[in-house]
Motif scaffolding. Sequence first.
Motif, PDB file in Angstrom:
ATOM      1  N   UNK A  28     -10.532  -2.139  -0.141  1.00  0.00           N
ATOM      2  CA  UNK A  28      -9.949  -3.271  -0.511  1.00  0.00           C
ATOM      3  C   UNK A  28      -9.379  -3.253  -1.961  1.00  0.00           C
ATOM      4  N   UNK A  29      -9.567  -1.971  -2.649  1.00  0.00           N
ATOM      5  CA  UNK A  29      -9.062  -1.825  -4.096  1.00  0.00           C
ATOM      6  C   UNK A  29      -7.694  -1.452  -4.099  1.00  0.00           C
ATOM      7  N   UNK A  30      -6.841  -1.212  -3.192  1.00  0.00           N
ATOM      8  CA  UNK A  30      -5.656  -1.136  -3.363  1.00  0.00           C
ATOM      9  C   UNK A  30      -5.343   0.411  -3.011  1.00  0.00           C
ATOM     10  N   UNK A  31      -6.192   1.482  -3.200  1.00  0.00           N
ATOM     11  CA  UNK A  31      -5.877   2.802  -3.094  1.00  0.00           C
ATOM     12  C   UNK A  31      -5.935   3.147  -1.445  1.00  0.00           C
ATOM     13  N   UNK A  32      -5.141   4.401  -1.187  1.00  0.00           N
ATOM     14  CA  UNK A  32      -5.083   4.856   0.180  1.00  0.00           C
ATOM     15  C   UNK A  32      -6.221   5.739   0.375  1.00  0.00           C
ATOM     16  N   UNK A  33      -6.786   5.827   1.393  1.00  0.00           N
ATOM     17  CA  UNK A  33      -7.803   6.647   1.739  1.00  0.00           C
ATOM     18  C   UNK A  33      -7.440   7.565   3.212  1.00  0.00           C
ATOM     19  N   UNK A  60      -1.097   1.788   7.475  1.00  0.00           N
ATOM     20  CA  UNK A  60      -1.227   3.168   7.407  1.00  0.00           C
ATOM     21  C   UNK A  60      -0.026   3.783   6.769  1.00  0.00           C
ATOM     22  N   UNK A  61      -0.235   4.994   6.249  1.00  0.00           N
ATOM     23  CA  UNK A  61       0.850   6.158   5.505  1.00  0.00           C
ATOM     24  C   UNK A  61       0.308   7.421   5.914  1.00  0.00           C
ATOM     25  N   UNK A  62       0.912   7.813   7.136  1.00  0.00           N
ATOM     26  CA  UNK A  62       0.621   9.063   7.489  1.00  0.00           C
ATOM     27  C   UNK A  62      -0.995   9.132   8.166  1.00  0.00           C
ATOM     28  N   UNK A  63      -1.708   9.889   7.497  1.00  0.00           N
ATOM     29  CA  UNK A  63      -3.074   9.996   7.665  1.00  0.00           C
ATOM     30  C   UNK A  63      -3.937   9.096   7.159  1.00  0.00           C
ATOM     31  N   UNK A  64      -3.453   8.336   6.156  1.00  0.00           N
ATOM     32  CA  UNK A  64      -4.147   7.630   5.031  1.00  0.00           C
ATOM     33  C   UNK A  64      -4.036   5.968   5.616  1.00  0.00           C
ATOM     34  N   UNK A  65      -4.772   5.503   4.943  1.00  0.00           N
ATOM     35  CA  UNK A  65      -4.890   3.882   5.429  1.00  0.00           C
ATOM     36  C   UNK A  65      -5.465   3.141   4.264  1.00  0.00           C
ATOM     37  N   UNK A  66      -5.294   1.810   4.510  1.00  0.00           N
ATOM     38  CA  UNK A  66      -6.097   0.824   3.489  1.00  0.00           C
ATOM     39  C   UNK A  66      -5.946  -0.576   4.043  1.00  0.00           C
ATOM     40  N   UNK A  67      -6.919  -1.395   3.494  1.00  0.00           N
ATOM     41  CA  UNK A  67      -6.795  -2.937   3.852  1.00  0.00           C
ATOM     42  C   UNK A  67      -5.626  -3.248   3.088  1.00  0.00           C
ATOM     43  N   UNK A  68      -4.523  -4.122   4.017  1.00  0.00           N
ATOM     44  CA  UNK A  68      -3.348  -4.600   3.129  1.00  0.00           C
ATOM     45  C   UNK A  68      -3.770  -5.571   2.036  1.00  0.00           C
TER      46      UNK A  68
END
Length: 519
Positions: A28-33, A60-68
């Motif tokens: 939830x901190x805005x970073x992609x993981x 999602x962005x490719x293999x990465x993800x985050x809570x919007x």
Amino acid sequence: MERDGVERLLGEAGIDSRRLRHALTLLCDGQWWDLPGLVRETATSRRTVESLLRELPLERSGERFRVPPAHTPDYQHLLAMAPPPDDPVAHLLPHYPHVLERLEALVAGAPRARHVLDHVAATPDTVLRRALLLGARFWLPGARLLCVGDHDLTSLAVKLVHPETDVTVVDVDERILAYIDGQGLGVRTRWADLRLGLPASARDHDLAVTDPPYTPEGVGLFVARAVEGLKDDGRVLLAYGASERTPMLAFKVQQALSELNLAYEAMYPDFNRYLGAEAIGSAADLYVLRPTSKTRPAVTSRLGRQATAIYTQGPQAVESAKPAGPAQAGDVSGLVADLAPDLLVGDWPKELPQPRARLSTWLAKPYAAAADRVAVALPAGMESALPRVLLAARASRVRVLAADAPPPPAVLSHVYALDVRDGVLDATRLPQPDGGPEQVLRRILDAAHGKLANTWREALIALARSQDAALTKNEARALIREAAPWSDDLTPVEAPLHLLAALPAAVTATVSALTATTA
């Protein structure tokens, strides 16, 4: 809505929801993981992290993800606002950027992991923090450190941060030993299959570090060997981790440690992070263990009942159903009938009448009786002992049963005529050479349990005498140190193969220097 599923998951986890809340905070901190990075950062098993991800609305962005970002307010009341416990040496890391950069290159260039040895690489950051913690907790100038296995390259990190520390590595993987030697940082390397023993030159250390196979058998063995390599007031630093889902496995490992009567001085949770091992959260705790007055007898007892299966994968896996070696695969008497051996080494069927010796005894010291024909059974998964088994023999003929043994190293051709076929190696001892470098080399290799430099020195003195020349011990030592500075306190049996391969040229150099001197 998705929040209900997250709240249910956290409620089911109870006090252990701390890990999940940490993961949720990061998402939830805005970073992609990506998944491996989130597992490693939170030290939480892949299965547990995946259970959280299934309940979240992810972009999602490719293999990465985050809570919007638009959804993060929905979870604010569920987040872990306090960070995990402080890293004890995190404040030191900013002072070593160049060391970390060097370690990143070293880890990237290291030999690939071997799954049959349970290899999983620690992150460069982890091996640097190990070196920093050693220096923060102990006085390292002049101290002797033993790395019991070192696929992680902790030895190199210690030499980069604390160059005044005397560091020795024992490992069964020849590639790791050659790689560490190749960095030129002054780390001593010794070959050892810890199931068969600890090298004689790997004793009397102040500290030992080990990151063993994560089975009770593997941890118990590596820590016992680490204690063998210590002075009475030494310490063992152990990396060990288990999934938060498998407390019984952690309990069994800690039982194996308790049987060694060690005192627990400290335990740093999740100190070690890995490039893999996601089943255990890509993390392991770091234990600081101190031997007590009851530890050495317990170690002796533990090693006296050592089994060969210590890994989680491969032919020597704890749960493997594969037989331990060729001598247990049925009636093997036909494989040695024509040899008519005087002695059997290793595990053989009980009905065979010959006297026998353990592999560990065979490698530890010269066999007391004179045996002319020897048969050796090497268990599957222990083929790296083959060159040492042959060097340890003084018989005229040796037959080794080893189904998956690699080709014997070229240096053995100075001692034996070798014939390999269908998992059987026959070695016939060659006649003694007459003079020159071959004579010196052969004398060294024939005294496989003796200190290499001492045998070499005496062989040079004898060669000089045969040429009606005089050579003192100090002069011989100087020639050897010039040609092979790595040779002190090393026996041929414990020498890594890359050093044995360098031995013929080094011997030739000393003989040439001797000839020039006497001329």
